[in-house]
Design an enzyme around this catalytic site. Sequence first.
Site, PDB file in Angstrom:
ATOM      1  N   ARG A 168      -1.228   9.815   2.247  1.00 39.46           N
ATOM      2  CA  ARG A 168      -2.638  10.194   2.117  1.00 39.46           C
ATOM      3  C   ARG A 168      -2.885  11.697   2.178  1.00 39.46           C
ATOM      4  O   ARG A 168      -3.758  12.218   1.497  1.00 39.46           O
ATOM      5  CB  ARG A 168      -3.455   9.502   3.217  1.00 39.46           C
ATOM      6  N   GLU A 218       0.844  -1.195   0.000  1.00 39.51           N
ATOM      7  CA  GLU A 218       0.000   0.000   0.000  1.00 39.51           C
ATOM      8  C   GLU A 218       0.881   1.246   0.000  1.00 39.51           C
ATOM      9  O   GLU A 218       2.102   1.163   0.121  1.00 39.51           O
ATOM     10  CB  GLU A 218      -0.962  -0.015   1.195  1.00 39.51           C
ATOM     11  N   HIS A 220     -10.979  10.513   8.152  1.00 37.50           N
ATOM     12  CA  HIS A 220     -10.810   9.062   8.214  1.00 37.50           C
ATOM     13  C   HIS A 220     -10.199   8.572   9.520  1.00 37.50           C
ATOM     14  O   HIS A 220     -10.747   7.696  10.170  1.00 37.50           O
ATOM     15  CB  HIS A 220      -9.957   8.625   7.028  1.00 37.50           C
ATOM     16  N   ARG A 236      -0.521   9.007   9.532  1.00 37.44           N
ATOM     17  CA  ARG A 236      -0.481   7.549   9.696  1.00 37.44           C
ATOM     18  C   ARG A 236      -0.088   6.828   8.413  1.00 37.44           C
ATOM     19  O   ARG A 236      -0.585   7.146   7.339  1.00 37.44           O
ATOM     20  CB  ARG A 236      -1.865   7.069  10.149  1.00 37.44           C
ATOM     21  N   HIS A 278      -9.038  10.555   4.398  1.00 38.97           N
ATOM     22  CA  HIS A 278      -8.833   9.545   3.360  1.00 38.97           C
ATOM     23  C   HIS A 278      -9.142  10.190   2.020  1.00 38.97           C
ATOM     24  O   HIS A 278     -10.168  10.858   1.868  1.00 38.97           O
ATOM     25  CB  HIS A 278      -9.723   8.326   3.581  1.00 38.97           C
TER      26      HIS A 278
END
Length: 520
Positions: free
Chosen positions: A291, A116, A353, A388, A244
């Site tokens: 992100r 990811e 998110h 994160r 997100h």
Amino acid sequence: MNHDTDVLIIGSGIAGCAAALALADAGVAVTVVTRAQAPEESNTLYAQGGIIYKGEQDSPDLLAEDILRAGAGHSFPPAVHILAQEGPEIVERLLIEAANVPFDRNERGALSLAREGSHSVSRIIHAADATGKAIELALIRKIQAHPNITLLTGHTAIDLLTPSHHSRNRLAIYEPRACVGAYIFDQQTGNVRRCFARATILATGGLGQIFLRTSNPVGSRGDGLAMANRAGARIINAEFIQFHPTTFYHLHAPHFLISEAVRGEGGRLVHENGEPFMAKYAPEWKDLAPRDIVARAIHQEMLERGLQHVYLDLRSYIPESRIREHFPTILATCRQYGVDITQNLVPVVPAAHYFCGGVWVDAWGETTIKNLYAVGEVACTGVHGANRLASTSLLEGAVWGNRAAQQILRDLPEREIPHRGDIPEWRDDSQFPPDPALIAQDMSSVKHIMWNYVGLIRTSHRLKRALRELQHLEIEIEHFYRVATLSDSLLGLRNAVRTALIVTQAAWENTQSMGCHYRE
């Protein structure tokens, strides 16, 4: 009305379940409380992408490097190294062996590993695109079957029991702050019970519902953060809200998450004509950038072009068979709203998110209040820093849930059972039932203030205005709370406005852009 237990756990996601099972297996009496009617309803249930395990060319040091890079230089290295060292072992022991979570496997029978955004190797294991659901259902089955665990659904925590605030003995104010349980509201009967415990764990999840657009479920109102704040616990990094980049955009659909794994498989962010745009903002990472960069890029494109959303293109970059195999939940959900992700561009928009800050905890999940622990998204271990890394949240919940349990097991024999006579029973001074129209309007006000003034891009002017409006709103809501009959939605509103103020104050005080906190 009382309820006594050795350990009270407020919340039933991965962090609360990990702690409950470790304690109960050691013979400790545990009570798990959740405001939801269904025990599995939690942030964990909706996590799609996966959980970090270990890659073929992986190491704890390599994982730690990736986490520290994503955290924008603000992660706490000792906490990061705990996660990197202990994470894979916890996944193996708790999720693979004990809970038998059905993670995807390849044709050789080995765990299927995905990569990811911002990860340097493939190390994510998953259960198609519903990893959190697979984990949560497996853990809840173990919780429900365990003889040492009492599960109370449809029960909302009102406030933590702290002798310095609640004791009839006024001299208790001179003692160090401590927690002896919580006031718990039974939604069905309307009764409030004192739940006394020798240790209390907050595992209440996130706060996305304070924003207009969020991927979080309805219970993510910041309940644990607000309760800890009222009790006097230290809170840090509250300005760091991760948005997100890609939630499904449809006028009549909830903001359903389109997993980052879609871009990990090759999906691209595009405009209506199919033109990709991420190379403009992150030439090195493109669609797999962190992100915050992706979310702001989308936001900027929407502002410049006057758009309501952008698109994700799967059809041009991922084989149809792979889409069907890896993203069945996303495929089925989008189809309900007339979008076939194998044939159509998917409209997406950023949404709140994940909360990177929270109640300050040490390496064992202990807060600044004696006998009070916090684990999972409500806690701030320092792992996430200012942003994160994908798929670290489920892992952090499992690791610190287990660590908090180990610390409690060491300390529990020396802890006295709280003296119940010192804490008064709940006093009901309500004068009328809560007006749902008022609750809905106030909640809408909180969400719009936070989205417009404390969202993806923040300015001094917006934050000042948010503080003024939220402070006024909290005064009105506190009065409402004092005179109206209790309900879960009223308690949630009270917690939401307090949480919104905590986030806004932190954003105001940090004048430096870093990670997912962006000041213009």
